[in-house]
Motif scaffolding. Structure first.
Motif, PDB file in Angstrom:
ATOM      1  N   GLU A 224     -74.646  87.040  70.282  1.00 37.06           N
ATOM      2  CA  GLU A 224     -75.983  87.037  69.686  1.00 37.06           C
ATOM      3  C   GLU A 224     -76.319  88.411  69.129  1.00 37.06           C
ATOM      4  O   GLU A 224     -76.298  89.412  69.851  1.00 37.06           O
ATOM      5  CB  GLU A 224     -77.027  86.644  70.736  1.00 37.06           C
ATOM      6  CG  GLU A 224     -78.475  86.811  70.321  1.00 37.06           C
ATOM      7  CD  GLU A 224     -78.893  85.846  69.231  1.00 37.06           C
ATOM      8  OE1 GLU A 224     -79.346  86.323  68.162  1.00 37.06           O
ATOM      9  OE2 GLU A 224     -78.772  84.633  69.442  1.00 37.06           O
ATOM     10  N   THR A 225     -76.537  88.478  67.816  1.00 40.77           N
ATOM     11  CA  THR A 225     -77.097  89.660  67.159  1.00 40.77           C
ATOM     12  C   THR A 225     -76.188  90.890  67.253  1.00 40.77           C
ATOM     13  O   THR A 225     -76.681  92.013  67.240  1.00 40.77           O
ATOM     14  CB  THR A 225     -78.497  89.994  67.736  1.00 40.77           C
ATOM     15  OG1 THR A 225     -79.217  88.794  67.959  1.00 40.77           O
ATOM     16  CG2 THR A 225     -79.306  90.830  66.772  1.00 40.77           C
ATOM     17  N   ALA A 226     -74.897  90.688  67.354  1.00 42.91           N
ATOM     18  CA  ALA A 226     -73.974  91.833  67.384  1.00 42.91           C
ATOM     19  C   ALA A 226     -73.488  92.126  65.968  1.00 42.91           C
ATOM     20  O   ALA A 226     -73.108  91.212  65.238  1.00 42.91           O
ATOM     21  CB  ALA A 226     -72.794  91.530  68.296  1.00 42.91           C
ATOM     22  N   ARG A 227     -73.515  93.380  65.587  1.00 46.74           N
ATOM     23  CA  ARG A 227     -73.028  93.781  64.271  1.00 46.74           C
ATOM     24  C   ARG A 227     -71.697  94.503  64.399  1.00 46.74           C
ATOM     25  O   ARG A 227     -71.483  95.283  65.331  1.00 46.74           O
ATOM     26  CB  ARG A 227     -74.058  94.625  63.527  1.00 46.74           C
ATOM     27  CG  ARG A 227     -74.656  95.754  64.314  1.00 46.74           C
ATOM     28  CD  ARG A 227     -75.817  96.402  63.590  1.00 46.74           C
ATOM     29  NE  ARG A 227     -75.398  97.369  62.579  1.00 46.74           N
ATOM     30  CZ  ARG A 227     -76.238  98.099  61.846  1.00 46.74           C
ATOM     31  NH1 ARG A 227     -77.545  97.924  62.009  1.00 46.74           N
ATOM     32  NH2 ARG A 227     -75.793  98.949  60.951  1.00 46.74           N
ATOM     33  N   ALA A 228     -70.804  94.249  63.462  1.00 47.77           N
ATOM     34  CA  ALA A 228     -69.425  94.705  63.573  1.00 47.77           C
ATOM     35  C   ALA A 228     -69.312  96.223  63.602  1.00 47.77           C
ATOM     36  O   ALA A 228     -68.450  96.780  64.293  1.00 47.77           O
ATOM     37  CB  ALA A 228     -68.600  94.147  62.413  1.00 47.77           C
ATOM     38  N   THR A 261     -78.307  84.420  58.753  1.00 46.32           N
ATOM     39  CA  THR A 261     -78.893  85.577  59.434  1.00 46.32           C
ATOM     40  C   THR A 261     -79.785  85.142  60.587  1.00 46.32           C
ATOM     41  O   THR A 261     -80.517  85.953  61.141  1.00 46.32           O
ATOM     42  CB  THR A 261     -79.722  86.420  58.443  1.00 46.32           C
ATOM     43  OG1 THR A 261     -80.779  85.621  57.910  1.00 46.32           O
ATOM     44  CG2 THR A 261     -78.842  86.924  57.300  1.00 46.32           C
ATOM     45  N   LEU A 262     -79.725  83.856  60.925  1.00 47.94           N
ATOM     46  CA  LEU A 262     -80.486  83.304  62.039  1.00 47.94           C
ATOM     47  C   LEU A 262     -79.567  82.459  62.911  1.00 47.94           C
ATOM     48  O   LEU A 262     -78.668  81.791  62.401  1.00 47.94           O
ATOM     49  CB  LEU A 262     -81.634  82.428  61.530  1.00 47.94           C
ATOM     50  CG  LEU A 262     -82.805  83.132  60.841  1.00 47.94           C
ATOM     51  CD1 LEU A 262     -83.654  82.105  60.095  1.00 47.94           C
ATOM     52  CD2 LEU A 262     -83.662  83.875  61.853  1.00 47.94           C
ATOM     53  N   THR A 263     -79.821  82.456  64.213  1.00 52.13           N
ATOM     54  CA  THR A 263     -79.026  81.649  65.136  1.00 52.13           C
ATOM     55  C   THR A 263     -79.077  80.178  64.758  1.00 52.13           C
ATOM     56  O   THR A 263     -78.061  79.475  64.817  1.00 52.13           O
ATOM     57  CB  THR A 263     -79.544  81.837  66.576  1.00 52.13           C
ATOM     58  OG1 THR A 263     -79.499  83.225  66.904  1.00 52.13           O
ATOM     59  CG2 THR A 263     -78.698  81.053  67.574  1.00 52.13           C
ATOM     60  N   ALA A 264     -80.262  79.695  64.363  1.00 57.87           N
ATOM     61  CA  ALA A 264     -80.438  78.276  64.057  1.00 57.87           C
ATOM     62  C   ALA A 264     -79.581  77.822  62.887  1.00 57.87           C
ATOM     63  O   ALA A 264     -79.298  76.629  62.742  1.00 57.87           O
ATOM     64  CB  ALA A 264     -81.906  77.985  63.766  1.00 57.87           C
ATOM     65  N   ILE A 265     -79.151  78.756  62.047  1.00 58.44           N
ATOM     66  CA  ILE A 265     -78.267  78.429  60.930  1.00 58.44           C
ATOM     67  C   ILE A 265     -76.820  78.740  61.283  1.00 58.44           C
ATOM     68  O   ILE A 265     -75.925  77.903  61.126  1.00 58.44           O
ATOM     69  CB  ILE A 265     -78.678  79.209  59.666  1.00 58.44           C
ATOM     70  CG1 ILE A 265     -80.115  78.868  59.272  1.00 58.44           C
ATOM     71  CG2 ILE A 265     -77.711  78.909  58.528  1.00 58.44           C
ATOM     72  CD1 ILE A 265     -80.331  77.419  58.910  1.00 58.44           C
ATOM     73  N   HIS A 365     -80.001  90.364  71.485  1.00 61.93           N
ATOM     74  CA  HIS A 365     -81.197  89.845  70.818  1.00 61.93           C
ATOM     75  C   HIS A 365     -82.364  90.827  70.929  1.00 61.93           C
ATOM     76  O   HIS A 365     -82.706  91.290  72.006  1.00 61.93           O
ATOM     77  CB  HIS A 365     -81.584  88.500  71.436  1.00 61.93           C
ATOM     78  CG  HIS A 365     -82.523  87.701  70.591  1.00 61.93           C
ATOM     79  ND1 HIS A 365     -83.864  87.991  70.491  1.00 61.93           N
ATOM     80  CD2 HIS A 365     -82.315  86.614  69.802  1.00 61.93           C
ATOM     81  CE1 HIS A 365     -84.439  87.121  69.677  1.00 61.93           C
ATOM     82  NE2 HIS A 365     -83.527  86.271  69.242  1.00 61.93           N
ATOM     83  N   GLY A 366     -82.974  91.134  69.791  1.00 61.40           N
ATOM     84  CA  GLY A 366     -84.090  92.068  69.756  1.00 61.40           C
ATOM     85  C   GLY A 366     -85.420  91.369  69.667  1.00 61.40           C
ATOM     86  O   GLY A 366     -85.479  90.143  69.557  1.00 61.40           O
ATOM     87  N   SER A 434     -69.805  86.582  67.003  1.00 60.28           N
ATOM     88  CA  SER A 434     -71.255  86.806  66.976  1.00 60.28           C
ATOM     89  C   SER A 434     -71.884  85.943  65.899  1.00 60.28           C
ATOM     90  O   SER A 434     -71.274  85.670  64.859  1.00 60.28           O
ATOM     91  CB  SER A 434     -71.566  88.272  66.709  1.00 60.28           C
ATOM     92  OG  SER A 434     -72.966  88.488  66.681  1.00 60.28           O
ATOM     93  N   ASP A 435     -73.121  85.500  66.139  1.00 64.06           N
ATOM     94  CA  ASP A 435     -73.758  84.591  65.182  1.00 64.06           C
ATOM     95  C   ASP A 435     -74.249  85.309  63.923  1.00 64.06           C
ATOM     96  O   ASP A 435     -74.159  84.787  62.818  1.00 64.06           O
ATOM     97  CB  ASP A 435     -74.892  83.804  65.848  1.00 64.06           C
ATOM     98  CG  ASP A 435     -75.977  84.693  66.456  1.00 64.06           C
ATOM     99  OD1 ASP A 435     -75.820  85.936  66.449  1.00 64.06           O
ATOM    100  OD2 ASP A 435     -76.987  84.148  66.950  1.00 64.06           O
ATOM    101  N   HIS A 436     -74.792  86.497  64.059  1.00 63.60           N
ATOM    102  CA  HIS A 436     -75.283  87.284  62.922  1.00 63.60           C
ATOM    103  C   HIS A 436     -75.464  88.706  63.395  1.00 63.60           C
ATOM    104  O   HIS A 436     -75.289  89.013  64.583  1.00 63.60           O
ATOM    105  CB  HIS A 436     -76.598  86.732  62.376  1.00 63.60           C
ATOM    106  CG  HIS A 436     -77.661  86.562  63.421  1.00 63.60           C
ATOM    107  ND1 HIS A 436     -78.353  87.615  63.974  1.00 63.60           N
ATOM    108  CD2 HIS A 436     -78.127  85.458  64.052  1.00 63.60           C
ATOM    109  CE1 HIS A 436     -79.200  87.179  64.883  1.00 63.60           C
ATOM    110  NE2 HIS A 436     -79.081  85.869  64.963  1.00 63.60           N
ATOM    111  N   GLY A 437     -75.800  89.611  62.487  1.00 68.08           N
ATOM    112  CA  GLY A 437     -75.988  91.002  62.854  1.00 68.08           C
ATOM    113  C   GLY A 437     -77.448  91.349  63.093  1.00 68.08           C
ATOM    114  O   GLY A 437     -78.265  90.485  63.411  1.00 68.08           O
TER     115      GLY A 437
END
Length: 524
Positions: A224-228, A261-265, A365-366, A434-437
């Motif tokens: 969740e929300t990890a950026r490379a 850019t969202l978990t739901a997507i 997650h922020g 990860s789902d998105h950054g």
């Protein structure tokens, strides 16, 4: 008439500043900028008139004022755009995630910019008129608003053509007009999605090819929300992956783009066959995903969730919610991702054949990064320890975020330990996606959820990691060749089928797998 004027003048500074960046006032665009203000004002008047046919005018005005204050806070202070996807996420989010957003700054902004002017408006006396007179006044005003819109557009058709076609993302900052239109899109989408859809089976034939091998045991971690670029495995200057860096047979892919850019997507998209370009959230629930195919081919599939939920992906497989202390025994201020590993060995011992375990983590997650890790993982200090990011320096925000990555490193290493314990009885491997950054203040943007077309790399470039044991038939030497190749979440579908050595009669996916396997027929 007054409320739309106040909204345009005092709640759209971000919108007009971004428009002025594209159409500078000094380069002969003053007429267009003034025209755009008139157009937006007239459009808001028209919107108020339409809704006031259903509700009293004061109530409509109050809703618009408060709505503008809410979306304005996230847009102006955090760079978050409230589009149709974000509205859908709001309805799907859980209480804990929603509470994280209700910081002091947000509450004060809504009180001062929303509730206070709404209350003052109710103190202004209004002269009542008959129903017919009121309808006549509204009709006259509507005609005048439409005329003003036409007059503002016609002389500057070339500017508006450019603005509407080439700079569509700018419209997302028009408060509250954009949010109203996006809400309409969301309602339309939900109406279509609510209709009965036949369930679509993707593949008729599923063939197992691992005739010589031991059964597979794969743990897939959905991050969740990890950026490379904040993983030291990918060259980040800080040691955010000290434990994973010690692991052999590990590949960190450095050039992966997310589905959204969202978990739901992103979460349902990464498990779908069509890829990002063909993904539709409304119909995805009625189409088999890769977990369905694996289960149909005989793989035991378990989904454990320490996040909001599976977004429909795990509706037809075994699902366990680990956000409750009754189930997750590693909880303090919130339940920890490592708690999802409890009892997994017992589950593994009770299965026959191949096993896929999906762990949906809370990750990074922020904005409450400080909640996402136990205190002993606060290695990078001083860390931002408040929900109100504006009270922290950029360095403090990054410190807190990097501590979440450090805890993710610990979580993944514990998952690898479990897999090692089951080697060589199983061919074991770990797959992290990860789902998105996440934006951490770059260009004044925070969190995530921006429309994909304008989202920065910080929100779309994500880490993917593969670890293989000595018993695995993943060809690490060949697979390393894919480490820096440009790819995306579209590769997840084929990668999972490849890991379990399953062939199907599906048309080729939009992206190939992220791993190569050893040719076992030659080995035997």
């Amino acid at each position: 008439m007054l409320v739309p004027a106040l909204l345009v003048l005092f709640s759209n500074w971000t919108f007009f500043s971004k428009v002025a960046d594209v159409y500078p006032w000094t380069e002969g665009n003053a007429g267009f900028l003034l025209s755009l203000a008139l157009f937006h004002y007239s459009l808001l008047v028209l919107i108020m008139l339409i809704f006031s046919l259903l509700l009293p005018t004061r109530i409509v005005a109050s809703i618009l004022i408060i709505l503008t204050a809410v979306v304005g806070y996230f847009s102006d202070h955090m760079g978050v755009i409230i589009d149709a996807d974000m509205i859908g996420t709001m309805f799907e989010t859980n209480v804990a995630e929603a509470t994280d957003l209700l910081n002091f700054g947000f509450i004060m902004h809504v009180v001062l910019a929303g509730l206070t002017p709404a209350v003052l408006m109710w103190l202004v006396p209004m002269q009542k008129s008959g129903t017919l007179n009121e309808l006549r006044y509204k009709a006259q005003t509507a005609v005048a608003a439409i005329a003003a819109m036409v007059i503002s557009v016609l002389p500057l058709g070339d500017h508006y053509a450019s603005f509407l076609r080439e700079h569509k993302p700018l419209r997302s900052y028009m408060h509250p007009t954009a949010s109203i239109l996006y809400f309409g899109q969301y309602i339309k989408h939900e109406i279509i999605a609510s209709k009965n859809h036949p369930f679509v089976s993707l593949a008729g034939n599923l063939k197992r090819t691992d005739v010589y091998s031991h059964p597979e045991l794969i743990i897939m971690v959905v991050g969740e929300t990890a950026r490379a670029d904040h993983f030291s495995l990918n060259g980040y200057k800080r040691k955010t992956n000290p434990k994973l860096e010690l692991e052999e047979n590990l590949i960190s892919y450095s050039n992966i783009s997310s589905c959204g850019t969202l978990t739901a997507i992103s979460v349902p998209c990464m498990f779908s066959h069509g890829g990002r370009e063909n993904f539709d959230k409304g119909t995805a629930y009625y189409i088999e995903n890769v977990l369905d195919l694996l289960q149909r081919s005989g793989v035991s599939v378990l989904w454990r969730d320490n996040n909001s939920d599976s977004k429909g992906v795990a509706d037809r497989v075994t699902y366990e919610n680990f956000q409750s202390p009754k189930i997750n025994h590693e909880c303090d201020i919130e339940c920890r991702d490592t708690g999802m590993l409890q009892g997994l060995q017992d589950y593994i011992d009770r299965q026959q054949g191949d096993i896929l375990i999906v762990l949906h983590s809370m990750g990074s997650h922020g904005p409450a990064y400080f909640k996402r890790y136990p205190s002993e993982f606060e290695r990078f200090t001083p860390a931002c320890n408040t929900l109100e990011l504006s009270q922290c320096s950029n360095a403090e925000i990054i410190n807190a975020y990097d501590n979440t990555i450090l805890y993710t490193d610990h979580f993944l290493s514990k998952a690898i330990e479990l897999l090692k314990h089951n080697t060589p009885k199983y061919e074991t491997a770990m797959f992290y996606v990860s789902d998105h950054g996440e934006s951490l203040g770059e260009s004044g943007i925070y969190l995530h959820g921006m429309p994909y077309i304008i989202a920065p790399d910080a929100q779309t470039k994500v880490p993917i990691i593969t670890w293989a044991s000595s018993s695995s038939d993943i060809d690490i030497k060949r697979s390393i060749e894919l480490r820096d190749v440009k790819n995306s979440h579209d590769a997840v579908f084929n990668t999972l089928l490849t890991l379990f050595e399953i062939q199907s009669d599906l048309s080729p996916s939009t992206a190939g797998p992220l791993v190569y396997l050893v040719d076992e027929t030659k080995a035997h």
